[in-house]
Design a protein around this motif. Structure first.
Motif, mmCIF file in Angstrom:
data_model
loop_
_atom_site.group_PDB
_atom_site.id
_atom_site.type_symbol
_atom_site.label_atom_id
_atom_site.label_comp_id
_atom_site.label_asym_id
_atom_site.label_seq_id
_atom_site.Cartn_x
_atom_site.Cartn_y
_atom_site.Cartn_z
ATOM 1 N N HIS A 53 6.023 -0.135 -1.275
ATOM 2 C CA HIS A 53 7.169 0.360 -2.553
ATOM 3 C C HIS A 53 6.544 -0.258 -3.655
ATOM 4 C CE1 HIS A 53 9.214 2.377 0.566
ATOM 5 N NE2 HIS A 53 8.912 1.791 1.191
ATOM 6 N N CYS A 54 5.832 -0.848 -4.288
ATOM 7 C CA CYS A 54 5.465 -1.386 -5.016
ATOM 8 C C CYS A 54 4.475 -0.664 -5.809
ATOM 9 C CB CYS A 54 4.944 -3.284 -5.104
ATOM 10 S SG CYS A 54 4.317 -4.185 -6.276
ATOM 11 N N PRO A 55 5.072 -0.972 -7.235
ATOM 12 C CA PRO A 55 2.959 0.563 -7.668
ATOM 13 C C PRO A 55 2.116 -1.152 -8.129
ATOM 14 C CG PRO A 55 4.975 0.056 -9.135
ATOM 15 C CD PRO A 55 5.425 -0.304 -7.510
ATOM 16 N N HIS A 56 1.131 -0.589 -8.280
ATOM 17 C CA HIS A 56 -0.172 -1.582 -8.199
ATOM 18 C C HIS A 56 -1.217 -0.940 -9.208
ATOM 19 C CE1 HIS A 56 0.801 -3.793 -5.342
ATOM 20 N NE2 HIS A 56 1.026 -3.266 -4.791
ATOM 21 N N TRP A 57 -1.877 -1.309 -10.446
ATOM 22 C CA TRP A 57 -3.006 -1.390 -10.813
ATOM 23 C C TRP A 57 -4.252 -2.208 -10.866
ATOM 24 C CZ3 TRP A 57 2.178 -1.129 -12.013
ATOM 25 C CH2 TRP A 57 3.001 0.268 -12.622
ATOM 26 N N GLY A 58 -5.235 -1.894 -11.350
ATOM 27 C CA GLY A 58 -6.612 -2.655 -11.023
ATOM 28 C C GLY A 58 -7.841 -1.702 -10.317
ATOM 29 N N VAL A 59 -8.602 -3.193 -10.687
ATOM 30 C CA VAL A 59 -9.895 -2.487 -10.699
ATOM 31 C C VAL A 59 -10.200 -3.218 -8.997
ATOM 32 C CG1 VAL A 59 -10.655 -4.159 -12.142
ATOM 33 C CG2 VAL A 59 -12.646 -2.574 -12.033
ATOM 34 N N VAL A 60 -11.542 -2.488 -8.360
ATOM 35 C CA VAL A 60 -12.465 -3.303 -7.835
ATOM 36 C C VAL A 60 -13.556 -3.762 -7.707
ATOM 37 C CG1 VAL A 60 -13.420 -2.799 -4.828
ATOM 38 C CG2 VAL A 60 -11.141 -1.955 -5.783
ATOM 39 N N THR A 61 -14.271 -4.708 -7.600
ATOM 40 C CA THR A 61 -15.526 -5.636 -8.598
ATOM 41 C C THR A 61 -16.400 -5.306 -7.386
ATOM 42 O OG1 THR A 61 -14.393 -7.746 -8.153
ATOM 43 C CG2 THR A 61 -13.771 -6.630 -10.460
ATOM 44 N N GLU A 62 -15.970 -5.413 -6.466
ATOM 45 C CA GLU A 62 -16.991 -5.924 -5.395
ATOM 46 C C GLU A 62 -16.176 -4.603 -4.393
ATOM 47 O OE1 GLU A 62 -18.724 -9.201 -3.747
ATOM 48 O OE2 GLU A 62 -18.212 -9.800 -6.306
ATOM 49 N N GLY A 63 -17.229 -4.476 -3.043
ATOM 50 C CA GLY A 63 -16.140 -3.454 -1.961
ATOM 51 C C GLY A 63 -15.678 -2.300 -2.126
ATOM 52 N N ARG A 64 -14.805 -2.507 -1.335
ATOM 53 C CA ARG A 64 -13.954 -1.257 -1.001
ATOM 54 C C ARG A 64 -12.898 -1.403 -0.342
ATOM 55 N NH1 ARG A 64 -16.693 3.835 3.184
ATOM 56 N NH2 ARG A 64 -15.404 2.771 4.887
ATOM 57 N N MET A 65 -11.812 -0.250 -0.956
ATOM 58 C CA MET A 65 -10.746 -0.507 -0.087
ATOM 59 C C MET A 65 -10.392 1.269 0.587
ATOM 60 S SD MET A 65 -7.576 -1.152 -3.135
ATOM 61 C CE MET A 65 -7.579 -0.541 -4.210
ATOM 62 N N THR A 66 -9.017 1.196 1.364
ATOM 63 C CA THR A 66 -9.201 2.618 2.325
ATOM 64 C C THR A 66 -7.193 2.559 1.285
ATOM 65 O OG1 THR A 66 -11.087 3.256 3.011
ATOM 66 C CG2 THR A 66 -9.021 4.285 3.360
ATOM 67 N N VAL A 67 -6.879 4.021 1.098
ATOM 68 C CA VAL A 67 -5.278 3.497 0.575
ATOM 69 C C VAL A 67 -4.645 5.084 0.666
ATOM 70 C CG1 VAL A 67 -3.205 3.357 -1.017
ATOM 71 C CG2 VAL A 67 -6.006 2.337 -1.551
ATOM 72 N N ARG A 68 -3.933 4.619 2.264
ATOM 73 C CA ARG A 68 -3.287 5.802 3.365
ATOM 74 C C ARG A 68 -2.092 6.060 2.221
ATOM 75 N NH1 ARG A 68 -4.642 2.303 7.746
ATOM 76 N NH2 ARG A 68 -2.563 1.822 7.674
ATOM 77 N N TYR A 69 -1.663 7.572 2.591
ATOM 78 C CA TYR A 69 -0.502 7.742 2.025
ATOM 79 C C TYR A 69 0.152 8.685 3.067
ATOM 80 C CZ TYR A 69 -1.305 6.267 -2.624
ATOM 81 O OH TYR A 69 -2.328 5.168 -3.878
ATOM 82 N N ALA A 70 1.615 9.013 2.932
ATOM 83 C CA ALA A 70 2.099 9.953 3.724
ATOM 84 C C ALA A 70 0.954 11.041 4.257
ATOM 85 C CB ALA A 70 3.290 10.462 3.843
ATOM 86 N N GLU A 71 0.516 11.807 3.429
ATOM 87 C CA GLU A 71 0.044 12.630 3.327
ATOM 88 C C GLU A 71 -1.538 12.975 2.981
ATOM 89 O OE1 GLU A 71 1.352 16.495 3.447
ATOM 90 O OE2 GLU A 71 3.818 14.557 3.526
ATOM 91 N N HIS A 72 -2.545 12.046 2.612
ATOM 92 C CA HIS A 72 -3.559 11.859 2.493
ATOM 93 C C HIS A 72 -4.426 10.678 2.495
ATOM 94 C CE1 HIS A 72 -2.049 11.305 -1.996
ATOM 95 N NE2 HIS A 72 -3.500 10.263 -1.896
ATOM 96 N N GLU A 73 -5.733 10.342 1.947
ATOM 97 C CA GLU A 73 -5.404 8.477 1.392
ATOM 98 C C GLU A 73 -6.630 8.495 0.568
ATOM 99 O OE1 GLU A 73 -7.248 7.347 6.068
ATOM 100 O OE2 GLU A 73 -8.758 7.927 5.447
ATOM 101 N N GLU A 74 -6.929 7.869 -0.032
ATOM 102 C CA GLU A 74 -7.906 7.901 -0.554
ATOM 103 C C GLU A 74 -8.913 6.054 -0.496
ATOM 104 O OE1 GLU A 74 -6.179 8.176 -4.460
ATOM 105 O OE2 GLU A 74 -4.871 9.644 -3.584
#
Length: 127
Positions: A53-74
């Motif tokens: 429940h914490c918001p985050h801001w940032g930059v991916v410098t290498e690799g990849r992440m997938t972020v799941r939400y209730a209705e979609h993923e990014e």
């Protein structure tokens, strides 16, 4: 203005990840290096809805992440700047590195759950 240099931060090794952390004027700064694939759904257990429940801001410098939400993923890859609103569960590919900024008080609650789950997984029992 509060500043720091990544070279001034000592990373903590948690096996799957190394995390260097500091606090700048009410914001936690994490430098994350993923050494093994990580699905945070296990580490977020015990939080309301087992999600962050914490918001985050940032930059991916290498690799990849997938972020799941209730209705979609990014999917967020190297070079991408991101904002993760509350209500997410990230997974990180091996080799992912990112710099992340989070409100310290909200991040403290998430970190407590992550550390509790880390200890349980390591067989140390609850704190």
């Amino acid at each position: 203005m509060a500043t720091t240099s990544p070279s001034n931060l000592e990373p903590a090794d948690f096996g799957q990840v190394e995390i260097a952390t500091t606090e700048l004027d009410g914001y936690t700064v994490n430098l994350l290096h993923v050494k093994q694939p990580v699905d945070m759904s296990i580490m977020l257990r015990g939080l309301p809805g087992d999600i962050c429940h914490c918001p985050h801001w940032g930059v991916v410098t290498e690799g990849r992440m997938t972020v799941r939400y209730a209705e979609h993923e990014e999917v967020v890859g190297a070079g991408d700047v991101f904002y993760m609103p509350p209500g997410h569960v990230p997974t990180y590919d091996i080799g992912t590195r990112l710099i992340q900024f989070s409100p310290t008080e909200e991040m403290r609650i998430v970190d407590e759950a992550i550390m509790r789950n880390h200890r349980l997984l390591a067989g140390a029992g609850p704190a």
